[in-house]
Design an enzyme around this catalytic site. Structure first.
Site, PDB file in Angstrom:
ATOM      1  N   GLN A 190      66.186  26.313  81.735  1.00 26.14           N
ATOM      2  CA  GLN A 190      65.861  26.586  83.098  1.00 26.14           C
ATOM      3  C   GLN A 190      66.989  26.126  84.249  1.00 26.14           C
ATOM      4  O   GLN A 190      67.306  26.781  85.226  1.00 26.14           O
ATOM      5  CB  GLN A 190      64.670  25.680  83.678  1.00 26.14           C
ATOM      6  N   ALA A 211      62.088  28.160  89.733  1.00 29.26           N
ATOM      7  CA  ALA A 211      61.915  26.858  89.681  1.00 29.26           C
ATOM      8  C   ALA A 211      63.161  25.971  89.313  1.00 29.26           C
ATOM      9  O   ALA A 211      64.094  26.398  88.242  1.00 29.26           O
ATOM     10  CB  ALA A 211      60.855  26.558  88.625  1.00 29.26           C
ATOM     11  N   HIS A 218      57.280  27.504  82.585  1.00 35.51           N
ATOM     12  CA  HIS A 218      57.567  27.892  81.563  1.00 35.51           C
ATOM     13  C   HIS A 218      58.233  26.882  80.566  1.00 35.51           C
ATOM     14  O   HIS A 218      58.264  26.964  79.332  1.00 35.51           O
ATOM     15  CB  HIS A 218      58.924  28.855  81.540  1.00 35.51           C
ATOM     16  N   GLU A 274      54.041  36.971  91.763  1.00 39.04           N
ATOM     17  CA  GLU A 274      54.439  37.425  90.362  1.00 39.04           C
ATOM     18  C   GLU A 274      53.418  38.214  89.590  1.00 39.04           C
ATOM     19  O   GLU A 274      52.620  37.405  89.053  1.00 39.04           O
ATOM     20  CB  GLU A 274      55.098  36.501  89.360  1.00 39.04           C
TER      21      GLU A 274
HETATM   22 ZN    ZN Z   1      57.379  33.444  84.817  1.00 42.33          ZN
END
Ligand code: ZN
Length: 315
Positions: A190, A211, A218, A274
């Site tokens: 990430q 993020a 996730h 999303e």
């Molecule tokens: Zn996602």
């Protein structure tokens, strides 16, 4: 003055004085001379006696000290041992905690932890091994972060099974070829992704859709991005226009999934809409959040925020 020093002076100097006088008075009368010799001998004897006493006392003191030392040593040893044991225990506990702090099979049903507060809607906020649970649901958003070492290494088993059921149903009902395009992401992955977006679009823009490391859903292993093998739009706003997105929005809740970043609720979730991102919460909560097609966000439902400016306590 120290008595010991005085006795040293007496024992050492007096015989020397007597001997000195004896030698210096070579020419004096033998009797007088002999007296000095006697004086010297007596002084030496006294000195020896004093020395003997001194040695005796010294030996006794040494013995006493040795005994004391032994006793102290024993005590110290005991204490040290205890300390070592305690330290070892602590280290073991810490290591054990680090190693087994996350029983990833029980992430959906945590045990223990401490209540740190309540949400604005009265739901209990619990902290379990650095993870935040609201009303028993693991939360990851801009307010509620995840520890760096939280790394299930992949999707949660319960979640991937539920996803497969959902994909199978989509296939059976509509002939869709849905698949998990992006599931679990570690803290470091990430970090790489987020930094790439920041260098491309700047921090403010990146924060609207990506993020920061430690804040991504996730990383929980409970969320994923859906794509369809026959649809070009994958993890892009174009997916929203597809039949697949429509079907998912209307059916995901039946399999325990929620549309996580709802359209028009960016202020609540902290992220743009999303249509491809789904999060597992179980059918009970998913049904409530589905709200007959008018999706409610996790933030609104529980009364929590999603902002990097807000800390979990009192959120
Ligand atoms: Zn996602």
């Amino acid at each position: 003055m120290d008595i010991e020093l005085i006795s040293y002076i007496i024992c050492g100097i007096i015989p020397v004085i007597y001997l000195f006088i004896y030698i210096m008075n070579e020419n004096t009368k033998t009797k007088k001379k002999r007296n000095y010799l006697y004086g010297f001998v007596v002084a030496i004897v006294i000195a020896l006696i004093l020395l003997a006493i001194k040695l005796l006392v010294f030996t006794l003191v040494i013995d006493k000290k040795k005994e004391d030392n032994n006793a102290t040593t024993t005590t110290t040893t005991v204490v040290t041992t205890e300390e070592t044991t305690t330290t070892k225990k602590t280290t073991t506990t810490v290591k054990t905690t680090k190693k087994t702090s996350y029983d990833y099979s029980k992430i959906l049903e945590p045990t223990g932890g401490e209540v740190i507060g309540k949400t604005s809607k009265g739901y209990e906020i619990k902290k379990v091994d650095g993870l935040y649970y609201v009303d028993g649901y693991l939360i990851a958003n801009k307010t509620f972060d995840l520890p760096e070492n939280y790394n299930p290494g992949g999707m949660n088993k319960v979640v991937s099974e539920a996803a497969n059921k959902m994909f199978a149903a989509a296939k059976a009902e509509k002939g869709f070829n849905l698949y998990n395009a992006s599931g679990f992401r570690s803290y470091s992955t990430q970090k790489t992704i987020y930094n790439r977006y920041v260098s491309r679009d700047g921090k403010d823009k990146a924060d609207t859709y990506s993020a920061r490391p430690g804040y991504s859903e996730h990383q929980t292993g409970l969320a994923f991005d859906v794509c369809d093998k026959n649809v070009g739009a994958c993890i892009t706003s174009g997916f929203d226009k597809t039949e697949q997105a429509k079907w998912l929005s209307e059916n995901a809740h039946k399999y325990g999934f929620i549309l996580r970043y709802v359209k028009g609720k960016e202020n609540e979730t902290g992220y743009m809409y999303e249509s491809w991102h789904f999060r597992y919460v179980g059918t009970e909560l998913a049904e409530k959040l589905y709200n007959n097609g008018d999706w409610i966000t996790v933030e609104e439902y529980f009364g929590i925020s999603s902002s990097y400016d807000t800390k979990p306590i009192g959120a």
